[in-house]
Design a protein around this motif. Structure first.
Motif, PDB file in Angstrom:
ATOM      1  N   ILE A  21      -3.648  16.076  -3.768  1.00  0.00           N
ATOM      2  CA  ILE A  21      -3.266  15.373  -2.546  1.00  0.00           C
ATOM      3  C   ILE A  21      -2.241  16.223  -1.799  1.00  0.00           C
ATOM      4  O   ILE A  21      -1.196  16.564  -2.346  1.00  0.00           O
ATOM      5  CB  ILE A  21      -2.653  13.990  -2.850  1.00  0.00           C
ATOM      6  CG1 ILE A  21      -3.582  13.182  -3.765  1.00  0.00           C
ATOM      7  CG2 ILE A  21      -2.352  13.245  -1.555  1.00  0.00           C
ATOM      8  CD1 ILE A  21      -4.881  12.787  -3.139  1.00  0.00           C
ATOM      9  N   SER A  32      -5.321   7.831  -3.094  1.00  0.00           N
ATOM     10  CA  SER A  32      -4.972   8.155  -4.484  1.00  0.00           C
ATOM     11  C   SER A  32      -5.516   7.085  -5.426  1.00  0.00           C
ATOM     12  O   SER A  32      -6.082   7.389  -6.488  1.00  0.00           O
ATOM     13  CB  SER A  32      -3.456   8.272  -4.643  1.00  0.00           C
ATOM     14  OG  SER A  32      -2.954   9.368  -3.918  1.00  0.00           O
ATOM     15  N   LEU A  43      -7.284  12.563 -10.339  1.00  0.00           N
ATOM     16  CA  LEU A  43      -6.079  13.096  -9.714  1.00  0.00           C
ATOM     17  C   LEU A  43      -5.434  14.122 -10.642  1.00  0.00           C
ATOM     18  O   LEU A  43      -5.149  13.818 -11.803  1.00  0.00           O
ATOM     19  CB  LEU A  43      -5.078  11.968  -9.447  1.00  0.00           C
ATOM     20  CG  LEU A  43      -5.363  11.025  -8.283  1.00  0.00           C
ATOM     21  CD1 LEU A  43      -4.436   9.813  -8.360  1.00  0.00           C
ATOM     22  CD2 LEU A  43      -5.192  11.735  -6.950  1.00  0.00           C
TER      23      LEU A  43
END
Length: 371
Positions: A21, A32, A43
């Motif tokens: 991100i 997210s 992630l």
């Protein structure tokens, strides 16, 4: 809107696409979470302009303990673990960081609006194509199962007929803090204002309804436009026309009650929904569709009842459906050697061409602009 390559079930058996991100904007919290929900995504990193802010974002958004935390975007792009990036930065920064990500071999999911104009976007898309990375903008509602179901009905000539007109509206009231501080009202950060934010959804919904055929002309609506002191659009509207007689209108603003309305009317049917950009529920979404509606001979009652509600379930919220589709396209490239899919970049480009035309019409005193 699935293209060739692996199916959803097949892709979910493969290794998850590893996401980083780039930026800690509020919308990044939602994406997210979506990456965490999507079965084929993971992630692995987050970056901000300061290490402290990146650490705080990771801690508040359920990042795994082994996630890589960076105090600069450059560091994240150098991380070999990261395969794809989500970019929620201000629009004025997209041109630079989409290009940097592509040159680093990272696939790009970028927040809308994707660029400040179609020229900037074309530069970004050219680099992504040259480097063999997937590009997609973050228009989430496109990936909800409801959207595919609605397309089925609009494509049924018996039920819907030929499309005649479309109306789309997206507005919400920005409070005093928003109107003073939000990046969407800052000329140097997101100069498109309401047109690039709420208007993006309206224009995309119109293009979706007409199966992505660009209009012949675009005319901004006189009296619909308001700006702040910096000249950023707080509201605007426009009409679009096609050579075959189809017409569309939209209105977007930061100064009217929350409305996310879409109506698509054909010679036989009408589709209506009141939450097209953001469904009211995560696990399902509704829309209304009527066909062959009319009035009785006495003109006192509908014949038949004018609206039938359809409810479409989904296993994931629409933002996670978006991540799942993006991850599938990435895996097509990394596992099968496919070239990046050009469907989504082409839709993004058409959206920006219409935005450019609306801006040009406003700047020319509401003259009609040819596309």
């Amino acid at each position: 809107m699935m293209t060739g390559c692996a199916t959803m079930n097949e892709i979910e058996t493969k290794a998850a696409v590893r996401f980083g991100i780039m930026g800690c904007a509020a919308i990044a919290r939602k994406v997210s979470r979506a990456i965490g929900l999507a079965p084929d995504a993971r992630l692995v990193a987050v970056a901000s302009r300061t290490l402290e802010k990146a650490r705080q974002f990771a801690a508040e958004n359920a990042f795994p303990d082994d996630a890589h935390i960076y105090g600069s975007y450059e560091e994240l792009l150098q991380d070999p673990v990261v395969e794809a990036v989500y970019i929620p930065l201000p629009t004025s920064l997209h041109r630079r960081w989409v290009a940097e990500a592509a040159r680093s071999g990272k696939h790009v999911l970028v927040e809308k609006p994707a660029a400040l104009n179609a020229g900037e976007l074309q530069e970004m898309l050219a680099i992504c194509e040259e480097k063999g990375v997937q590009f997609m903008d973050g228009t989430m509602w496109m990936h909800h199962p409801r959207t595919a179901k609605m397309r089925e009905l609009l494509s049924d000539a018996t039920l819907f007929g030929n499309l005649k007109w479309v109306n789309s509206a997206f507005s919400y009231v920005g409070d005093a803090y928003f109107l003073e501080n939000d990046i969407r009202v800052k000329a140097d950060l997101d100069g498109l204002g309401a047109l690039g934010d709420a208007g993006w959804y309206c224009i995309r919904s119109i293009l979706w309804a007409v199966d992505y055929q660009l209009p012949k002309t675009v005319t901004a609506i006189r009296g619909s436009v308001s700006r702040n002191a910096a000249g950023v659009l707080l509201s605007c509207g426009s009409s679009l026309q096609w050579d075959d007689g189809r017409v569309a209108t939209f209105h977007c603003s930061f100064d009217a009650n929350l409305t996310t309305h879409l109506t698509v009317t054909g010679t036989r049917g009408t589709l209506v929904l009141h939450d097209f950009a953001l469904p009211c529920e995560d696990d399902s979404a509704t829309f209304s569709f009527s066909s062959e509606s009319g009035l009785s001979a006495k003109e006192r009652e509908w014949r038949p009842f004018p609206s039938i509600e359809h409810r479409v379930p989904t296993d994931l919220p629409q933002e996670a459906c978006m991540v799942r589709e993006f991850a599938r396209l990435v895996r097509c490239i990394t596992d099968s050697g496919s070239k990046p899919d050009q469907t989504w970049p082409a839709i993004t480009k058409k959206t920006h061409l219409v935005i450019d035309a609306v801006m040009a019409s406003i700047e020319k005193g509401f003259e009609t602009v040819l596309l």
